[in-house]
Design an enzyme around this catalytic site. Structure first.
Site, PDB file in Angstrom:
ATOM      1  N   LYS A 124       6.531   3.351   4.238  1.00 20.31           N
ATOM      2  CA  LYS A 124       5.131   3.433   3.800  1.00 20.31           C
ATOM      3  C   LYS A 124       4.906   4.816   3.221  1.00 20.31           C
ATOM      4  CE  LYS A 124       1.622   0.624   3.834  1.00 20.31           C
ATOM      5  NZ  LYS A 124       1.597  -0.847   3.918  1.00 20.31           N
ATOM      6  N   ASP A 164      -1.158  -0.589  -1.629  1.00 21.46           N
ATOM      7  CA  ASP A 164      -1.827  -0.806  -0.338  1.00 21.46           C
ATOM      8  C   ASP A 164      -3.296  -0.429  -0.612  1.00 21.46           C
ATOM      9  OD1 ASP A 164      -1.129  -1.304   2.694  1.00 21.46           O
ATOM     10  OD2 ASP A 164      -2.497   0.384   2.739  1.00 21.46           O
TER      11      ASP A 164
END
Ligand code: 2IT
Length: 445
Positions: A124, A164
């Site tokens: 991430k 995201d």
């Protein structure tokens, strides 16, 4: 494994990283029993290795705003685990972004990606940059400056970022454009690209669509059907949009959406041109839902509140982590809601999850429910590697199969002796076993 001992040593090493510690604790509690049946895992220190990211890149991102002022932000990429395949996971741009949040997301991503059945590891990244109120030119300059650092550490077989919160097709395009400029390769090192330069059909819809395919299966297991059900959705971004679109198509009625300013209750259902209007609201860059109630006067805006106080059949948190508190869960249970499926990552607090399980509410965690997004990213990687593009029907069929496989894994590992399906336990054990076995097979390192 002594969970308290593992947790207290992690707390000492990473004090104050509350989201990360929360995500780790949840997984450890779920996998403790199976872990203890495998002394070889303990000997290889699988847990201690799995809870720490392989590496973290932190960098300064400097850019110039429209007034000519120099701005500084922090950028990160957490490469968590590549036992199963190249690091894979989104990039989040939001003022709240910090290392704890990105470590929790990277950790969760590792198990989620394992569940997809595709060969992807977990990662991430992101920045504390806030897209709110920024011009298109500012977004572009920021994305380019971010990639100026990140490009050295990504690649199609190394690490493949995507979007995201705060990062959609536009931002992916600006970042991927800069990536190509810097390394002179069109290698598909990012997913969520536009169709014209290697994107996959259905990727924008995939997280929400996949979530609804999962919810359909959850209901079918209980002999129930989504048709005619009322649904509370939170958020109004890309994920909420996909979920509302598919829920409506399947004959359910979505009665709420929400933003940081409060929520909208629409008794007529968020459907038809109202779904397109969600996209318009989002594109305004204001990050508020209040204008919906001006445009559609049958709807009511509840400032500063969350949708979980409404009486519905199904709750779908689609906004952000910890958006359903223990108190929200009490409301949800008192309202007789039967199903809660997290579409956001870690949407429910541990207190909320405990309350749902105790009350027999069927609850499924984000790492299972929302995995259709990253799964379709995996399908985008495959198409890029094959230098072709599949039709929407092909991608959607594969997404269906993947969501159904994930649901089966949850049921296999999560069915309790009394018949209650603990989807959290099922998802965590299935994901854990795959990552653990992959690590075991590749030796101690
Ligand atoms: O949380 C997620 O799974 C995503 N933001 C999508 C990640 C991806 O690589 O498509």
């Amino acid at each position: 494994m002594d969970i308290n001992q593992v947790m207290s040593s992690l707390e000492l090493k990473h004090p104050g990283e509350k989201e990360y510690l929360q995500a780790v604790r949840e997984v450890l509690l779920c996998v403790a029993d199976v872990y203890n049946q495998h002394p070889e895992f303990e000997k290889a220190k699988i847990i201690e290795r799995m809870v720490e990211p392989d590496r973290i890149y932190t960098f300064r991102v400097t850019w110039t705003d429209d007034r000519g002022e120099v701005q500084n932000n922090i950028g990160y990429r957490v490469q968590f685990n590549n036992a199963i395949g190249p690091y894979k996971g989104g990039i989040r741009f939001h003022a709240s972004v910090n290392l704890s949040i990105l470590k929790f997301l990277g950790f969760e991503q590792t198990f989620k990606n394992a569940l997809t059945t595709l060969p992807m590891g977990g990662a991430k990244g992101g920045s504390d940059f806030s897209p709110r109120g920024k011009s298109d030119a500012e977004i572009m300059r920021f994305c380019q400056a971010f990639m100026l650092e990140l490009w050295k550490n990504i690649g199609p077989d190394r690490d493949v970022p995507a979007g995201d919160i705060g990062v959609g097709g536009r931002e992916v395009g600006y970042m991927y454009g800069m990536y190509k400029k810097l390394c002179n390769q069109c290698d598909g090192s990012m997913t969520g690209k536009a169709l014209e330069f290697g994107g996959s059909r259905i990727r924008p819809e995939a997280t929400g669509f996949g979530a609804l395919y999962f919810v359909q299966q959850m209901l079918a297991m209980q002999g129930d059907d989504i048709k005619g059900k009322t649904i509370a959705v939170s958020g109004f971004g890309n994920v909420a949009w996909g979920a509302v679109t598919k829920a409506t198509e399947l004959g359910a009625k979505v009665v709420t959406i929400s933003g940081p300013d409060g929520y909208i209750y629409d008794p007529d259902g968020v459907s038809g041109d109202k779904i397109d209007y969600m996209l318009e609201l989002r594109a305004s860059g204001e990050d508020i839902v209040a204008p919906y109630a001006e445009r559609y006067p049958n709807a009511t805006f509840y400032p500063g509140r969350r949708p979980w106080e409404q009486k519905v059949d199904i709750c779908l948190p689609c906004a952000t982590q910890n958006e359903v508190s223990g108190d929200d869960a009490k409301n949800i249970i008192a309202n007789g809601v039967k199903y809660v499926a997290e579409v956001s990552n870690m949407g429910c607090t541990p207190e909320a999850i405990d309350a749902f399980i105790e009350a027999g509410v069927i609850y499924a965690p984000g790492k299972a429910v929302n995995a259709g997004g990253v799964a379709t990213s995996g399908l985008e990687m495959t198409q890029n590697a094959m230098h072709l593009q599949w039709s929407a029907a092909e991608v959607d069929a594969k997404l269906h199969t993947i969501m159904s496989d994930i649901h089966t894994q949850c049921v296999t590992y999560g069915t309790e002796p009394n018949g209650y399906i603990n989807y959290m336990k099922g998802a965590n054990i299935a994901g854990f076993m795959k990552v653990a076995n992959a690590m075991m097979g590749q030796g101690v390192m």
